[in-house]
Design an enzyme around this catalytic site. Structure first.
Site, PDB file in Angstrom:
ATOM      1  N   GLU A   1       3.834 -53.242  32.406  1.00  0.00           N
ATOM      2  CA  GLU A   1       5.316 -53.877  32.868  1.00  0.00           C
ATOM      3  C   GLU A   1       5.455 -53.036  33.814  1.00  0.00           C
ATOM      4  O   GLU A   1       5.637 -51.750  34.098  1.00  0.00           O
ATOM      5  CB  GLU A   1       6.015 -53.432  31.505  1.00  0.00           C
ATOM      6  CG  GLU A   1       5.461 -54.226  30.346  1.00  0.00           C
ATOM      7  CD  GLU A   1       5.916 -53.559  29.016  1.00  0.00           C
ATOM      8  OE1 GLU A   1       6.126 -54.514  27.989  1.00  0.00           O
ATOM      9  OE2 GLU A   1       6.276 -52.638  28.889  1.00  0.00           O
TER      10      GLU A   1
ATOM     11  N   ASP B   1       7.496 -53.636  20.476  1.00  0.00           N
ATOM     12  CA  ASP B   1       8.236 -53.561  21.860  1.00  0.00           C
ATOM     13  C   ASP B   1       7.329 -54.486  22.766  1.00  0.00           C
ATOM     14  O   ASP B   1       7.206 -54.539  23.816  1.00  0.00           O
ATOM     15  CB  ASP B   1       8.223 -52.064  22.609  1.00  0.00           C
ATOM     16  CG  ASP B   1       6.975 -51.743  22.604  1.00  0.00           C
ATOM     17  OD1 ASP B   1       5.815 -52.157  22.166  1.00  0.00           O
ATOM     18  OD2 ASP B   1       6.893 -50.477  23.224  1.00  0.00           O
TER      19      ASP B   1
END
Ligand SMILES: NC(=O)c1ccc[n+]([C@@H]2O[C@H](COP(=O)([O-])OP(=O)(O)OC[C@H]3O[C@@H](n4cnc5c(N)ncnc54)[C@H](O)[C@@H]3O)[C@@H](O)[C@H]2O)c1
Length: 350
Positions: A66, A237
């Site tokens: 990410e 998450d």
């Protein structure tokens, strides 16, 4: 022939893992957790100034990579971070990260830093800062489910920031619990190793879930969360990666960092897209209610947001002025004539 030396402007301060650890020890871990919590909270109060976007995620069968960018108009920051739960089986970390802070006026980087250790601190500082607003003020006992890399940092942040004095540890891998028990001995916390998640939540006013699994998991079932409890859910998450039974969400008041990102990645991906949630910045600014009564279940559906990394990088940049724990990285091209990049290359010909 001696090659031309880089100019002063070519250098960017770089904080290696070794220097980050030295910096943390120089400041003191608990003090740094408290100061980071204050820095992160102060930036949540400036919420409207930040560029905000859900993080850019590249998924693969075993993990995710990410990028987390943001800017307040003066500084720009991004973090590169991965999450690969299977890594620990091969002796690798689940999470590795590094990040960069830049000056918006010039676009020049002003800090490059490891952020694996820093992420553990910033995540723990954020959790405890949020619990300062949402958990029962009388909370002294925390259940810590998932005793991996983040866990000791979480325990110490809740001790330093929320006054927790007892942690009840549980992990499916007893070696992880033994490691955390060993690491936290002498911390001033009472440590109780538990044989099941049900045992871990007994008498806890705060429940932290911090597990890693690249699939929907049910770390907490509905009957494990009694009224009045604050749940700090760290490990859910990613799309498809959650920790809580949906019924817990339906009984909780849910608090999130940035709804467009949390609806994709957080526990609330299991709910309708318009299920009501409260944004933390509004609670922190006193513009929305946090905990209003003793029976309420509050849930921090934590996924980690870019402003928290921004705050942490700015904190480190300022701390380096007091503790010169960095290397100088020859990272920026700085020819004498800014347009003569080619000439600089030619002059460096061996
Ligand atoms: N919300 C955030 O801001 C944030 C920040 C960093 C990491 N994370 C997430 O936090 C989680 C933990 O990260 P880490 O670096 O500590 O990972 P880790 O792999 O070091 O530790 C995870 C632990 O969870 C345990 N576990 C797995 N399934 C379990 C279960 N069903 N019950 C109990 N324990 C179980 C594992 O045995 C392991 O010890 C990861 O999912 C990571 O993605 C979130």
């Amino acid at each position: 022939m001696t090659l031309p030396a880089p100019s002063e402007r070519a250098f960017v301060p770089f904080v290696s893992v070794a220097n980050m650890m030295a910096l943390i020890h120089a400041i003191g871990l608990e003090r740094m957790l408290c100061e980071l919590a204050d820095a992160i909270e102060a930036d949540f109060k400036r919420w409207e100034l930040f560029d905000k976007t859900p993080r850019v995620a590249a998924h693969s069968p075993d993990g995710v990579i990410e990028l987390m960018p943001t800017s307040d108009g003066t500084h720009y920051a991004f973090k590169y971070v991965n999450g690969h739960p299977k890594n620990t089986r091969d002796g690798l970390q689940t999470v590795q990260a590094f990040g960069l802070l830049a000056d918006v006026d010039t676009g020049y980087p002003v800090l490059l830093s490891e952020m694996t250790v820093l992420t553990a601190l910033r995540t723990a500082a954020t959790s405890a800062m949020v619990a300062r607003h949402l958990a029962p003020k009388s909370a002294r006992v925390m259940a810590m489910i998932g005793n991996g890399a983040q866990s000791e940092f979480q325990c110490l942040a809740f001790k330093a920031i929320c006054g927790i004095d007892t942690v009840r540890l549980y992990d499916i891998d007893p070696d992880a619990t033994a490691k955390a028990t060993h690491n936290l001995a002498g911390s001033g916390l009472d440590i109780i190793a538990c044989a099941s998640p049900e045992e871990a939540v007994e008498g806890a006013q705060i429940i932290t879930t911090c597990t890693a699994d690249k699939q929907y998991a049910t770390i907490l079932t509905d009957n494990m969360v009694g009224s009045g409890v604050h749940v700090n859910a760290i490990g859910g998450d990613c799309p498809g990666k959650t920790e809580l039974h949906r019924d817990i969400l339906l009984r909780s008041d849910i608090f999130v960092e940035y709804p467009p990102q949390t609806r994709i990645e957080g526990e609330i991906q299991a709910l309708d897209p318009d299920h009501p949630v409260t944004e933390l910045w509004q609670v922190i600014r006193g513009e929305a209610a946090g905990r209003v009564d003793g029976r309420q279940i509050t849930l921090f559906d934590s996924v980690g947001f870019a402003t928290e990394d921004f705050s942490a990088l700015r904190y480190v940049r300022d701390a380096l002025e007091r503790h010169a724990m960095f290397d100088r990285l020859d990272m920026l091209a700085d020819p004498d004539d800014p347009r003569d990049l080619f000439g600089m290359l030619e002059r460096a010909r061996p």
